[in-house]
Scaffold this active site. Structure first.
Site, short mmCIF file in Angstrom:
data_model
loop_
_atom_site.label_atom_id
_atom_site.label_comp_id
_atom_site.label_asym_id
_atom_site.label_seq_id
_atom_site.Cartn_x
_atom_site.Cartn_y
_atom_site.Cartn_z
N HIS A 90 41.23 42.76 43.95
CA HIS A 90 41.09 42.13 42.64
C HIS A 90 41.66 43.01 41.52
O HIS A 90 42.19 42.49 40.54
CB HIS A 90 39.61 41.84 42.37
CG HIS A 90 39.37 40.96 41.20
ND1 HIS A 90 39.80 39.65 41.16
CD2 HIS A 90 38.75 41.18 40.01
CE1 HIS A 90 39.44 39.10 40.00
NE2 HIS A 90 38.81 40.01 39.29
N ASP A 94 42.09 39.92 47.62
CA ASP A 94 41.13 39.74 46.53
C ASP A 94 39.94 38.92 47.03
O ASP A 94 40.10 37.79 47.48
CB ASP A 94 41.81 39.03 45.36
CG ASP A 94 40.98 39.03 44.09
OD1 ASP A 94 39.77 39.26 44.16
OD2 ASP A 94 41.57 38.80 43.02
N SER A 100 41.66 37.19 35.70
CA SER A 100 40.44 36.76 36.36
C SER A 100 39.88 35.54 35.62
O SER A 100 40.56 34.53 35.51
CB SER A 100 39.44 37.92 36.42
OG SER A 100 38.42 37.65 37.34
#
Length: 705
Positions: free
Chosen positions: A672, A638, A552
């Site tokens: 995600h 995501d 991320s």
């Protein structure tokens, strides 16, 4: 396939502050374009081909994880009212089963001893996620909320991965699911007192939780009432209750500012009142406590207190004159307060380690904090699950890089720690077979950066060991040491595993975060490179055996250091990486962009921010040099970091770099957090670990017995 996929180039011009840029891979943003799907599938096929030789190693690692994991297991029961609540897992099943059993003796706070695989007398199954997940490629449980009378369960489920949930209600007494269904809500749900109403949030098109709604039990969702709308696009909003359950709380927060509204929980249709109106740059959180007969809100805030201080205000108001009970002390970052009837639990950070202290409450005020001593040198302490407001014991826990996570009941009257559950690691795991260290690297500007290290005891310090260096460095998130079962498959192959506690995280207080954001963001990247060089200088590993990993915002870190110091690493694993950050932050219509301006700056309005972000954006700065081997992992659904970012990054790397094996793996049914289900997660992690082992040139054999 004999050659990797090549993404077509299509001109796409953008102009900001007089700077015109042609972005040839922006077309990949169109998920409905058949060519986009075809390209992602081709990349998956190429990755599968390039890693086919690791199939046996992946299978071995999955079996290693399985052999160390208690597959049929039960969590430590948590007491709430007349029941002990817990979850259990069953060998061969992907998801947990949530259950409860009755409290036999109201005066006995010793949790029942539950044996894996043995039926629990009087057990009531509340929710079997395995049954719920049938027929779905993806499954994620959001809300799991029990009403005060313990009769109703409200739960929500996401079966796509886009973090939009469907809320349902079950009558636990009659064992029936009620007709109440609310679609497309945010993550959580909160009961009012009396179980008459449920509160939940909704998200806008940019995936920003911006509304709080009230649902009357037994009514149609179309009759739900909008309670609060957050119009400032920089703010998220959500709803919960205080630890005492006495108040409903609506929180609104940006990256740098907070505001809370409260309402008595037994008056769910009443009007919420603001505790402290928002002021830019002032953050606070609150909970309900009682000082003798006086109801107060504890307020943890940073108004004139960089690392926060603790104050109290009368629960009924006024709120404009908080009474300080723990003064600000730079370097001791106060992070959270859990309030109980006669004590507070304070979570704080000092010396780059998470700690917990107990503060007694009385009619005279708040007593001095007493740190809970767990007897560890390098540790992470935290507050566990506590559902009762006036218990004789509170749940706390501790872990380290070598010690299994251990949960204790802390006896408030005596300060005694009673061990309740230790993380099970099968296969004869012995912590003394491993060693952990804390070392400090020196950054470019002379700043000392903490590094946590774990390896097998006796690992040579001559540079021959393979290494994995993990980093994040954003949002004041701290990467605290803890034991990982999958990581043992690396350590037992001779790896040195290190965590770089770089600026942008919160390990050393608020200034550590401030020094790694906005126009100081490059410190995050140079710190990480400094740690990599330091590990080599100290003989822990060598550049041709060192792999870097981050996900991320940590994936942004990976992309940045790939450009900054490609010679420092043999490989880079970037999970759901934020590598096209400038394009994203320039587009306020994309999920989360506006709220992110407080973290990264606003390049739309500020040419200095634009130029600075462009100077470090991984995608913008791919160069014609040899890169380390790169594996980028992403998910099609995501909503936080679009698959577009790593897809564009990989396309540009492949077209520009003069060397380095670049792979892209896209999960087509995930969000995600990647795939759902524990066995799928094991397989996914085994895929990554096998790639790491291969790139680092480490031993592929099974772990030592």
């Amino acid at each position: 396939m004999t050659t990797p996929p090549v993404a077509p180039r299509r001109s796409h011009l953008r102009t900001h502050h007089g700077d015109e840029v042609d972005d040839p891979y922006e077309w990949l943003r169109d998920v409905d374009d058949p060519e986009t799907r075809a390209y992602l599938e081709a990349e998956n096929a190429w990755t599968q081909e390039r890693t086919a030789h690791l199939a046996d190693l992946r299978s071995t690692i999955v079996e290693e994880i399985r052999s160390r994991t208690q597959e049929t297991d039960l969590s430590l029961p948590t007491r709430r009212g007349d029941w002990w609540y817990y979850s259990r897992t069953v060998e061969g099943q992907q998801y947990a089963i949530r259950c409860r059993c009755a409290v036999d003796d109201p005066d006995d706070w010793t949790p029942p001893t539950l044996e894996p695989g043995v039926d629990v007398p009087g057990e009531q199954v509340l929710l079997d996620s395995n049954a719920e997940a049938e027929g779905h490629e993806f499954y994620s449980l959001g809300a799991f909320s029990i009403s005060d009378d313990e009769r109703y369960l409200a739960w929500s489920v996401d079966t796509v991965g886009d973090e939009r949930y469907t809320l349902r209600v079950k009558d636990l007494q009659d064992d029936v699911v009620l007709p109440d269904v609310v679609e497309g809500i945010g993550h959580g749900a909160t009961w009012s007192a009396g179980a008459t109403h449920l509160f939940y949030s909704r998200v806008d098109d940019a995936w920003r939780p911006h509304e709080v709604w009230r649902h009357a039990l037994g009514t149609d969702a179309g009759d739900d009432v909008l309670v609060h709308t957050e119009t400032d696009e920089r703010f998220f909003t959500g709803v919960g209750r205080t630890s005492s359950e006495a108040y409903l709380v609506i929180a609104a927060s940006s990256k740098i500012t907070s505001e809370y509204r409260v309402l008595e929980a037994d008056d769910p249709t009443g009007e919420f009142r603001v505790v402290m109106p928002r002021r830019t740059g002032v953050e606070y959180s609150l909970d309900h406590a009682r000082l003798g007969e006086r109801d107060v809100f504890t307020v943890l805030h940073n108004d004139g207190a960089e690392d926060f201080e603790l104050a109290v205000v009368p629960a009924e108001g006024p709120y404009d004159a908080p009474e300080t009970v723990i003064e600000h002390r730079r370097g001791t970052r106060l992070e959270d307060v859990d309030a109980f009837a006669h004590h507070l639990l304070l979570s704080y950070r000092e010396g780059a380690m998470a700690r917990v202290a107990v503060l007694p409450l009385s009619s005279d005020g708040v007593g001095a904090p007493v740190e809970i001593d767990f007897g560890e040198e390098l540790f992470t302490a935290g507050v566990g699950a506590n559902a009762e407001w006036d218990p004789p014991v509170v749940r706390v826990g501790v872990s380290s890089l070598v010690s299994p996570t251990t949960v204790y009941d802390y006896v408030l009257a005596t300060g005694e720690l009673v061990e309740r559950k230790r993380q099970t690691v099968l296969g004869g795991y012995d912590p003394s077979d491993y060693e952990q260290h804390r070392t400090w690297a020196t950054a470019e500007d002379g700043t000392r950066v903490p590094v946590s290290i774990v390896c097998r005891a006796g690992t040579p310090r001559d540079g021959s060991a393979p290494g994995l260096l993990y980093g994040y460095g954003s949002y004041e998130a701290s990467m605290d040491p803890g034991l990982s079962i999958p990581r043992l498959s690396l350590l037992d192959r001779g790896f040195v595993y290190a965590i770089a506690h770089v600026r942008g995280g919160g390990e050393l207080g608020r200034h550590w975060y401030e020094d790694g954001k906005l126009l100081a963001k490059k410190n995050t990247f140079t710190d990480f490179v400094a740690v990599a060089r330091h590990l080599v200088d100290e003989g822990w590993t060598s550049p041709d055996r060192l792999v870097a990993e981050g996900g991320s915002a940590g994936g942004l870190l990976m992309g940045a250091v790939a450009n900054l110091a490609p010679d420092a690493f043999a490989g880079i694993l970037a999970a759901v990486p934020f590598v096209d950050n400038l394009t994203t932050i320039l587009d306020p219509s994309l999920p989360l962009t506006v709220i992110e301006w407080d973290e990264w700056g606003n390049p739309l309005e500020d040419p200095e921010v634009y130029a600075y972000m462009k100077s470090y954006s991984p995608y913008e700065n791919v160069a014609a040099v040899r890169y380390p081997s790169i594996l980028a992992v992403t998910s099609l659904n995501d909503t936080r970091v679009s698959y577009t970012e790593p897809a564009k990054w990989v396309a540009r790397l492949r077209a520009t770099a003069t060397g380095g094996d670049v792979l892209l793996k896209t999960e087509m049914h995930a969000g995600h957090g990647g795939v759902s289900g524990r066995y799928k997660a094991w397989e996914e992690r085994a895929f990554e670990l096998a790639w790491i082992i291969d790139v680092a040139g480490a031993d592929r054999g099974p772990h030592p017995s």
